[in-house]
Design a protein around this motif. Structure first.
Motif, mmCIF file in Angstrom:
data_model
loop_
_atom_site.group_PDB
_atom_site.id
_atom_site.type_symbol
_atom_site.label_atom_id
_atom_site.label_comp_id
_atom_site.label_asym_id
_atom_site.label_seq_id
_atom_site.Cartn_x
_atom_site.Cartn_y
_atom_site.Cartn_z
ATOM 1 N N SER A 21 -26.953 -20.079 -42.378
ATOM 2 C CA SER A 21 -26.802 -19.805 -43.806
ATOM 3 C C SER A 21 -26.956 -21.076 -44.641
ATOM 4 O O SER A 21 -26.644 -22.181 -44.187
ATOM 5 C CB SER A 21 -25.419 -19.197 -44.057
ATOM 6 O OG SER A 21 -25.115 -19.169 -45.424
ATOM 7 N N GLU A 22 -27.415 -20.895 -45.891
ATOM 8 C CA GLU A 22 -27.485 -22.007 -46.837
ATOM 9 C C GLU A 22 -26.097 -22.550 -47.160
ATOM 10 O O GLU A 22 -25.963 -23.654 -47.688
ATOM 11 C CB GLU A 22 -28.179 -21.568 -48.127
ATOM 12 C CG GLU A 22 -29.672 -21.283 -47.960
ATOM 13 C CD GLU A 22 -30.340 -20.940 -49.273
ATOM 14 O OE1 GLU A 22 -29.622 -20.789 -50.293
ATOM 15 O OE2 GLU A 22 -31.579 -20.829 -49.307
ATOM 16 N N ARG A 23 -25.092 -21.768 -46.832
ATOM 17 C CA ARG A 23 -23.702 -22.203 -47.059
ATOM 18 C C ARG A 23 -23.412 -23.495 -46.300
ATOM 19 O O ARG A 23 -22.538 -24.274 -46.703
ATOM 20 C CB ARG A 23 -22.745 -21.085 -46.611
ATOM 21 C CG ARG A 23 -21.262 -21.403 -46.744
ATOM 22 C CD ARG A 23 -20.852 -21.614 -48.177
ATOM 23 N NE ARG A 23 -19.413 -21.824 -48.289
ATOM 24 C CZ ARG A 23 -18.821 -22.408 -49.312
ATOM 25 N NH1 ARG A 23 -19.550 -22.860 -50.333
ATOM 26 N NH2 ARG A 23 -17.516 -22.554 -49.344
ATOM 27 N N ARG A 36 -31.144 -25.881 -51.870
ATOM 28 C CA ARG A 36 -30.482 -25.748 -50.577
ATOM 29 C C ARG A 36 -31.508 -25.563 -49.460
ATOM 30 O O ARG A 36 -31.346 -26.095 -48.370
ATOM 31 C CB ARG A 36 -29.496 -24.577 -50.624
ATOM 32 C CG ARG A 36 -28.277 -24.846 -51.501
ATOM 33 C CD ARG A 36 -27.437 -23.595 -51.685
ATOM 34 N NE ARG A 36 -26.227 -23.870 -52.457
ATOM 35 C CZ ARG A 36 -26.194 -23.965 -53.782
ATOM 36 N NH1 ARG A 36 -27.312 -23.818 -54.476
ATOM 37 N NH2 ARG A 36 -25.056 -24.213 -54.410
ATOM 38 N N ASP A 66 -23.676 -26.413 -48.649
ATOM 39 C CA ASP A 66 -22.532 -26.555 -49.550
ATOM 40 C C ASP A 66 -21.349 -27.224 -48.850
ATOM 41 O O ASP A 66 -20.700 -28.111 -49.408
ATOM 42 C CB ASP A 66 -22.100 -25.187 -50.086
ATOM 43 C CG ASP A 66 -23.205 -24.500 -50.871
ATOM 44 O OD1 ASP A 66 -23.991 -25.204 -51.538
ATOM 45 O OD2 ASP A 66 -23.284 -23.263 -50.815
ATOM 46 N N LEU A 67 -21.081 -26.806 -47.636
ATOM 47 C CA LEU A 67 -19.941 -27.363 -46.898
ATOM 48 C C LEU A 67 -20.166 -28.829 -46.567
ATOM 49 O O LEU A 67 -19.247 -29.649 -46.672
ATOM 50 C CB LEU A 67 -19.714 -26.555 -45.616
ATOM 51 C CG LEU A 67 -19.264 -25.103 -45.823
ATOM 52 C CD1 LEU A 67 -19.222 -24.361 -44.490
ATOM 53 C CD2 LEU A 67 -17.901 -25.046 -46.507
#
Length: 238
Positions: free
Chosen positions: A196-198, A181, A201-202
């Motif tokens: 964020s590394e999120r 990521r 993912d999204l």
């Protein structure tokens, strides 16, 4: 193919710039100080130089001046190649100093890597060295037009955002390689991204959904648990 030398003592920045240039169809080389850069310039014909001002030995300004003043045959690289200078110093006097010493363009850090690639192309066109673009990439029934930043499935365009396109292109440039990521954030969002590394993912979820909806087959973006993501190609019908 045009060969671009990126000279920056920040290895992370140099690596990101080189990857963006490679994705645009250039052969990218790296050096992290003036001594390394001089070796490359001596041994390899370079089409364009991306040069940081602040380096640990000589300054980028001194290196630019040394190249411009070199006697014919001193380097494998011609002394009149385009030079794009990078610097955290954005004062007008600093920019003028760089231009007077032979730089052809100047970008202040932090910068957008995609803009740098476009400026490289503009400089090469201006100096008659042309721009080599990679041909369309085909994976399964997916087709990627890197020059036009467009994606097609069986001839029909897939509506991706620029970030989704950049993410897909990043995977296609590194097939079967696991990308963390953080690597994807650096390559797609930029090294100065503080979110964020999120976000990765999204964006992967949205990209997968659009590819599935478009009927893309033979190409999958797999999750590698605990590591990141990788693009895999599968034979049709399996």
């Amino acid at each position: 193919m045009n060969r671009v030398l990126v000279v920056d003592d920040d290895i992370k920045i140099a690596r990101i710039v080189a990857k963006y240039l490679a994705s645009a169809g250039y052969e990218a080389m790296e050096a992290h100080n003036c001594e390394q850069a001089l070796h490359v310039l001596t041994d390899h014909p370079i089409s364009l130089l991306v040069l940081d001002v602040m380096l640990p030995d000589l300054s980028g300004l001194e290196l630019c001046s040394k190249l411009r003043d070199a006697a014919p045959g001193s380097f494998a690289t011609p002394s009149d190649i385009p030079v794009l200078m990078l610097s955290a110093l954005g004062l007008t006097d600093d920019i003028i100093a760089g231009l007077r010493l032979g730089a052809d363009d100047y970008m202040v850090k932090p910068f957008e890597p995609r803009e740098l690639v476009e400026r490289v192309g503009a400089l090469l066109r201006r100096y008659g060295r042309g721009v080599v673009r990679k041909p369309r990439k085909r994976l399964g029934n997916l087709e990627i037009d890197q020059a036009g930043e467009a994606v097609f499935c069986q001839g029909e365009p897939i509506g991706l955002t620029r970030r989704e396109y950049a993410l897909l292109n990043c995977f296609c440039e590194n097939p079967m390689n696991v990308l963390s990521r953080q690597q994807l954030l650096d390559l797609v969002w930029g090294w100065d991204y503080e979110g964020s590394e999120r976000a990765v993912d999204l964006c992967v979820l949205r990209l997968r959904s659009k590819l599935e909806e478009a009927g893309v087959s033979g190409v999958l973006i797999e999750t590698v648990w605990g590591s990141g993501y990788k693009l895999v190609q599968k034979e049709q019908g399996r």
